[in-house]
Design a protein around this motif. Structure first.
Motif, PDB file in Angstrom:
ATOM      1  N   SER A 193     -97.260  57.965  -3.861  1.00 35.99           N
ATOM      2  CA  SER A 193     -97.290  57.858  -5.191  1.00 35.99           C
ATOM      3  C   SER A 193     -97.245  59.122  -6.162  1.00 35.99           C
ATOM      4  CB  SER A 193     -98.599  56.928  -5.465  1.00 35.99           C
ATOM      5  OG  SER A 193     -98.846  56.828  -7.013  1.00 35.99           O
ATOM      6  N   ALA A 194     -97.838  60.094  -5.478  1.00 36.94           N
ATOM      7  CA  ALA A 194     -97.970  61.467  -6.307  1.00 36.94           C
ATOM      8  C   ALA A 194     -96.382  62.036  -6.386  1.00 36.94           C
ATOM      9  CB  ALA A 194     -98.880  62.226  -5.490  1.00 36.94           C
ATOM     10  N   SER A 195     -95.708  61.762  -5.312  1.00 34.73           N
ATOM     11  CA  SER A 195     -94.355  62.251  -5.238  1.00 34.73           C
ATOM     12  C   SER A 195     -93.327  61.435  -6.214  1.00 34.73           C
ATOM     13  CB  SER A 195     -93.893  62.299  -3.713  1.00 34.73           C
ATOM     14  OG  SER A 195     -93.458  61.028  -3.553  1.00 34.73           O
ATOM     15  N   ARG A 196     -93.669  60.310  -6.729  1.00 29.77           N
ATOM     16  CA  ARG A 196     -92.729  59.379  -7.389  1.00 29.77           C
ATOM     17  C   ARG A 196     -92.091  60.122  -8.564  1.00 29.77           C
ATOM     18  NH1 ARG A 196     -95.916  54.726  -6.371  1.00 29.77           N
ATOM     19  NH2 ARG A 196     -95.065  53.731  -4.542  1.00 29.77           N
ATOM     20  N   LEU A 197     -93.183  60.841  -9.474  1.00 28.89           N
ATOM     21  CA  LEU A 197     -92.706  61.439 -10.796  1.00 28.89           C
ATOM     22  C   LEU A 197     -91.524  62.597 -10.276  1.00 28.89           C
ATOM     23  CD1 LEU A 197     -92.606  62.335 -13.608  1.00 28.89           C
ATOM     24  CD2 LEU A 197     -95.043  63.326 -13.033  1.00 28.89           C
ATOM     25  N   LYS A 242     -95.379  51.233 -14.555  1.00 29.02           N
ATOM     26  CA  LYS A 242     -95.967  50.154 -14.200  1.00 29.02           C
ATOM     27  C   LYS A 242     -96.356  49.932 -13.164  1.00 29.02           C
ATOM     28  CE  LYS A 242     -92.431  48.146 -17.862  1.00 29.02           C
ATOM     29  NZ  LYS A 242     -91.530  47.392 -18.068  1.00 29.02           N
ATOM     30  N   GLN A 243     -95.806  50.597 -11.928  1.00 35.00           N
ATOM     31  CA  GLN A 243     -96.252  50.293 -10.699  1.00 35.00           C
ATOM     32  C   GLN A 243     -97.528  51.095 -10.328  1.00 35.00           C
ATOM     33  OE1 GLN A 243     -93.128  51.004  -7.809  1.00 35.00           O
ATOM     34  NE2 GLN A 243     -91.640  50.463  -9.574  1.00 35.00           N
ATOM     35  N   GLU A 244     -97.816  52.170 -11.012  1.00 37.42           N
ATOM     36  CA  GLU A 244     -98.734  53.045 -10.808  1.00 37.42           C
ATOM     37  C   GLU A 244    -100.328  52.920 -11.380  1.00 37.42           C
ATOM     38  OE1 GLU A 244     -98.270  55.433  -8.809  1.00 37.42           O
ATOM     39  OE2 GLU A 244     -96.195  55.169  -8.537  1.00 37.42           O
ATOM     40  N   GLU A 245    -101.343  53.540 -10.696  1.00 40.85           N
ATOM     41  CA  GLU A 245    -102.621  53.573 -11.379  1.00 40.85           C
ATOM     42  C   GLU A 245    -102.644  54.535 -12.580  1.00 40.85           C
ATOM     43  OE1 GLU A 245    -104.899  51.538 -10.285  1.00 40.85           O
ATOM     44  OE2 GLU A 245    -103.942  51.046  -8.508  1.00 40.85           O
ATOM     45  N   ARG A 246    -103.822  54.391 -13.354  1.00 42.42           N
ATOM     46  CA  ARG A 246    -103.900  54.982 -14.525  1.00 42.42           C
ATOM     47  C   ARG A 246    -103.383  56.465 -14.558  1.00 42.42           C
ATOM     48  NH1 ARG A 246    -108.566  53.300 -18.371  1.00 42.42           N
ATOM     49  NH2 ARG A 246    -107.348  51.334 -18.297  1.00 42.42           N
ATOM     50  N   PRO A 247    -103.909  57.197 -13.556  1.00 41.29           N
ATOM     51  CA  PRO A 247    -103.731  58.763 -13.651  1.00 41.29           C
ATOM     52  C   PRO A 247    -102.031  59.174 -13.591  1.00 41.29           C
ATOM     53  CG  PRO A 247    -105.587  58.537 -12.134  1.00 41.29           C
ATOM     54  CD  PRO A 247    -105.007  57.166 -12.470  1.00 41.29           C
ATOM     55  N   GLN A 248    -101.693  58.562 -12.593  1.00 45.98           N
ATOM     56  CA  GLN A 248    -100.108  58.559 -12.420  1.00 45.98           C
ATOM     57  C   GLN A 248     -99.344  58.018 -13.732  1.00 45.98           C
ATOM     58  OE1 GLN A 248     -99.391  61.154 -10.494  1.00 45.98           O
ATOM     59  NE2 GLN A 248     -97.659  59.874  -9.620  1.00 45.98           N
ATOM     60  N   GLN A 249     -99.749  56.923 -14.180  1.00 47.06           N
ATOM     61  CA  GLN A 249     -99.115  56.319 -15.235  1.00 47.06           C
ATOM     62  C   GLN A 249     -99.213  57.427 -16.557  1.00 47.06           C
ATOM     63  OE1 GLN A 249    -101.279  52.737 -16.530  1.00 47.06           O
ATOM     64  NE2 GLN A 249    -100.056  51.375 -14.998  1.00 47.06           N
ATOM     65  N   ARG A 250    -100.189  58.071 -16.645  1.00 46.43           N
ATOM     66  CA  ARG A 250    -100.379  58.937 -17.787  1.00 46.43           C
ATOM     67  C   ARG A 250     -99.597  60.150 -17.666  1.00 46.43           C
ATOM     68  NH1 ARG A 250    -106.094  58.387 -18.256  1.00 46.43           N
ATOM     69  NH2 ARG A 250    -106.214  59.929 -16.348  1.00 46.43           N
ATOM     70  N   THR A 255     -94.795  63.218 -19.211  1.00 51.35           N
ATOM     71  CA  THR A 255     -93.516  63.880 -18.941  1.00 51.35           C
ATOM     72  C   THR A 255     -92.309  63.130 -19.679  1.00 51.35           C
ATOM     73  OG1 THR A 255     -94.291  64.236 -16.530  1.00 51.35           O
ATOM     74  CG2 THR A 255     -92.319  64.310 -16.941  1.00 51.35           C
ATOM     75  N   SER A 256     -92.403  61.829 -19.682  1.00 49.08           N
ATOM     76  CA  SER A 256     -91.278  61.103 -20.534  1.00 49.08           C
ATOM     77  C   SER A 256     -91.114  61.695 -21.956  1.00 49.08           C
ATOM     78  CB  SER A 256     -91.542  59.907 -20.401  1.00 49.08           C
ATOM     79  OG  SER A 256     -90.630  58.844 -21.038  1.00 49.08           O
ATOM     80  N   LYS A 257     -92.472  61.620 -22.588  1.00 47.24           N
ATOM     81  CA  LYS A 257     -92.346  62.180 -23.974  1.00 47.24           C
ATOM     82  C   LYS A 257     -91.966  63.867 -24.071  1.00 47.24           C
ATOM     83  CE  LYS A 257     -96.255  59.446 -25.400  1.00 47.24           C
ATOM     84  NZ  LYS A 257     -97.473  59.404 -25.958  1.00 47.24           N
ATOM     85  N   GLY A 258     -92.088  64.342 -23.135  1.00 48.35           N
ATOM     86  CA  GLY A 258     -91.723  65.941 -23.161  1.00 48.35           C
ATOM     87  C   GLY A 258     -90.118  66.181 -22.737  1.00 48.35           C
ATOM     88  N   LEU A 259     -89.322  65.170 -22.202  1.00 51.05           N
ATOM     89  CA  LEU A 259     -88.025  65.532 -21.740  1.00 51.05           C
ATOM     90  C   LEU A 259     -87.329  65.556 -23.068  1.00 51.05           C
ATOM     91  CD1 LEU A 259     -88.004  62.962 -18.736  1.00 51.05           C
ATOM     92  CD2 LEU A 259     -87.766  65.320 -18.530  1.00 51.05           C
ATOM     93  N   SER A 260     -86.411  66.505 -23.009  1.00 47.99           N
ATOM     94  CA  SER A 260     -85.379  66.652 -24.117  1.00 47.99           C
ATOM     95  C   SER A 260     -84.024  67.503 -23.695  1.00 47.99           C
ATOM     96  CB  SER A 260     -86.047  67.499 -25.120  1.00 47.99           C
ATOM     97  OG  SER A 260     -85.929  68.558 -25.029  1.00 47.99           O
ATOM     98  N   ARG A 261     -82.874  67.347 -24.123  1.00 52.78           N
ATOM     99  CA  ARG A 261     -81.934  68.180 -23.767  1.00 52.78           C
ATOM    100  C   ARG A 261     -82.298  69.441 -24.074  1.00 52.78           C
ATOM    101  NH1 ARG A 261     -77.859  69.837 -27.400  1.00 52.78           N
ATOM    102  NH2 ARG A 261     -78.532  68.430 -29.041  1.00 52.78           N
TER     103      ARG A 261
END
Length: 322
Positions: A193-197, A242-250, A255-261
């Motif tokens: 789980s920790a490696s998914r991101l 959606k598959q993760e517990e709250r810490p990983q979800q967060r 990370t998604s919000k910070g991604l940019s070109r």
């Protein structure tokens, strides 16, 4: 401890050297055609920033190529230092009988691989981990060849990050083993789980980089491809969260919000300066060797996340070559 490492590639040899230096007995399980190159030992080159490379001769190990020979010994730990496609091709029934009650350490950040192992081993017998180093066959293009007699030369860099480990009581034994072997590690609730991101970010990035002929400058200039990469990663992280517990979800959402070109353009310029070797050359050399593993992971992502940018990124690389 008596330790079997399945695979004597650039990763397995680094773990083997550190375990051997800590006083453990190390044996590599390799294909028969690789034995001759390994018999005389290997040169291990530890890369360091701002400090001269440390070079050691590593030959304090044994070699096996038949599972019936593996069955002739008692093993404390078995490290699976192979790619996911190689792992899934193992004769699991034979392997299980050969290693008996040894603790199995999987280094593949894949839930699919864990489920495959779970068909043969109990949950208590398998410890989840993840590779926490960069290693490659030396020299990369542009590097000065090492003047030694060994056929195999492996360079590696140990960053300050720690390998995540998870499992039952046996994970404590693996943690102690790695720490005394100078391999940084830490206990987590679920290493896969920790490696998914980081794995999701890496695998999608590899597709964009390969489509750019493994050239950082070319990818940095390709605004359309970088925009597609960011869109694909945001969609994938949303699905995985959606598959993760709250810490990983967060973590995935932030990370998604910070991604940019623009972030990628800056990173592609700055990141190579942090490494004591050519990061661009490393990506090409290493990940072309394990390209099938990247394809397997990307196929899993595309099945989990029906997103046009993600499937388009996959098609750019793998649909063209299939």
């Amino acid at each position: 401890m008596n330790i079997l490492i399945v695979g004597a590639g650039a990763v397995g040899l680094v773990y083997g050297q550190h375990l051997s230096m800590a006083g453990h007995r190390v044996t590599f399980f390799v294909k028969e055609q690789h034995r001759n190159d390994l018999k005389s030992g290997v040169s291990m080159i530890r890369k360091r920033r701002l400090v001269k490379d440390e070079v050691r001769h590593f030959s304090d190990f044994s070699l096996l190529s038949q599972w019936d020979h593996v069955a002739g010994e008692e093993w404390d730990y078995v490290f699976l230092a192979i790619s996911s496609d190689a792992l899934r091709a193992l004769p699991f029934g034979i392997v299980k009988d050969a290693i008996a009650d040894a603790t199995l350490l999987m280094l593949q950040p894949s839930e699919t691989d864990y489920k495959v192992l779970g068909e043969y081993w109990s949950e208590e017998s398998v410890v989840k981990g993840m590779i926490n180093m960069i290693s490659y066959y030396h020299p990369l293009p542009g590097e000065t060849p090492l003047q030694t007699g060994e056929v195999i030369r492996v360079a590696y860099y140990l960053p300050p990050t720690a390998m995540p480990l998870s499992g039952g009581a046996r994970a404590m034994g693996v943690e102690a083993l790695l720490r005394e072997s100078a391999i940084a590690c830490k206990r987590v609730d679920d290493a896969v789980s920790a490696s998914r991101l980081p794995n999701a970010i890496l695998m999608t990035f590899l597709c964009a980089l390969e489509d750019s002929d493994w050239n950082f400058a070319q990818l940095r200039r390709d605004r359309q491809l970088l925009a597609q990469l960011v869109t694909a990663q945001k969609a994938l992280l949303t699905c995985l969260a959606k598959q993760e517990e709250r810490p990983q979800q967060r973590a995935m959402r932030w990370t998604s919000k910070g991604l940019s070109r623009f972030l990628y353009q800056a990173g592609l310029m700055v990141a190579p300066l942090a490494m004591p070797f050519s990061l661009q050359a490393y990506f090409r050399a290493h990940f072309m060797k394990v390209r099938t593993q990247t394809q397997l992971y990307m196929e899993d992502y595309c099945h989990q996340c029906d997103d046009e940018a993600l499937t388009g990124l996959y098609d750019r690389v793998f649909a063209v070559s299939s």
